[in-house]
Scaffold this active site. Structure first.
Site: not given
Length: 283
Positions: A77, A166, A168
């Site tokens: 990625d 994503d 986090e």
């Protein structure tokens, strides 16, 4: 003045008064001005795992050579952090799929996205886009729509993976963006349900087990709907978040033979192709 619904923490509604910004009430009270703009000062440096590495570190000495590599498909990625990528070289080094950062919150688009996303496609690499979540700036639904509008849409061309969320540690403050586990879980569900409704595909969820436990209370509601993209920089996958019995993708190292982060898809190339093709693809 007229009465309008106003948000309260936890999703409850209350009655508020709609007033012109900066208006003076009869008794001299000045109304609040517009809310401060969201902070995107670090957006160019935020990418999948940047905060996980900062908070959780690296365990052991992860590398690109593993005993079970025959059962995995290598990918990677990238984000604007990598700049221009030599996609032909990445393909030659074994990249079979990639995820590219598209957006953050509702105020940042990766300026390298177009070149990276199209470059991967041109090199024959199956590609997908991911969104860096900012639960502190807007709703999950708003961010899903922003992501879709700026590169995160799925394409039924057999070469495009469904989008990924994503989620986090907060790079701007409190690890959980000031949200309770219940509120965070609902925010994630707001994003994923909106993505599914708009694109007819389930978004992947990228996270770490430690963050998931801390900020969602180890919620188990997504394991049957959204594939897991797990971040753990170690020689073994380790414990998974609740609800998932396997990971679809494992981000196992911050560096290796490919640009950006190193990932394994949990299975042979045919499974990557099936994820790209979607549920309506012929068996």
């Amino acid at each position: 003045m007229r009465e309008v619904p106003g948000n309260e923490r936890g999703g409850r509604w209350r009655t508020g008064l709609l007033l012109a910004v900066g208006a003076t009430l009869p008794w001299g009270l000045i109304t609040a001005g517009p809310a401060a703009a969201a902070d995107y000062s670090r957006a160019a440096d935020n990418y999948a795992g940047s905060q996980i590495e900062a908070h959780e570190g690296v365990h052991g000495s992860p590398g690109t050579s593993r005993a079970d590599a025959a059962d995995q498909t290598l990918g990677h990625d990238v984000s604007g952090h990598q700049g221009a990528v030599d996609w032909a070289a990445a393909s030659g080094s074994g990249a079979r799929f990639t995820y590219v950062k598209a957006t953050e919150g509702t105020g940042f688009v990766n300026p390298q996205f177009g070149g990276q996303y199209d470059g991967a496609h041109g090199a024959g690499i199956i590609r997908g886009a991911y969104h860096f979540a900012r639960p502190d700036v807007s709703s999950g639904a708003q961010q899903a729509e922003y992501f879709i509008a700026n590169g995160g849409a799925w394409n039924a061309d057999g070469k495009t993976l469904p989008g990924a969320l994503d989620i986090e540690y907060n790079p701007y403050g409190d690890a959980c963006y000031g949200k309770s586990p219940a509120d965070m879980t609902n925010w994630i569900a707001d994003f994923t349900s909106t993505y599914l409704a708009k694109e007819k595909r389930s978004a992947l969820i990228y996270t770490s087990t430690t963050w998931w436990k801390l900020c969602t209370g180890n919620a188990n509601r997504f394991g049957n709907t959204d594939p897991l993209w797990l971040a753990r920089y170690a020689t073994e996958v380790g414990e998974l978040p609740a609800g998932w019995d396997k990971q679809s993708i494992w981000q196992f190292s911050r560096s290796g033979s490919l640009p950006g982060d190193q990932n394994y898809y949990n299975g042979p190339m045919g499974r990557v192709e099936s994820l790209a093709a979607g549920p309506s693809a012929a068996a």
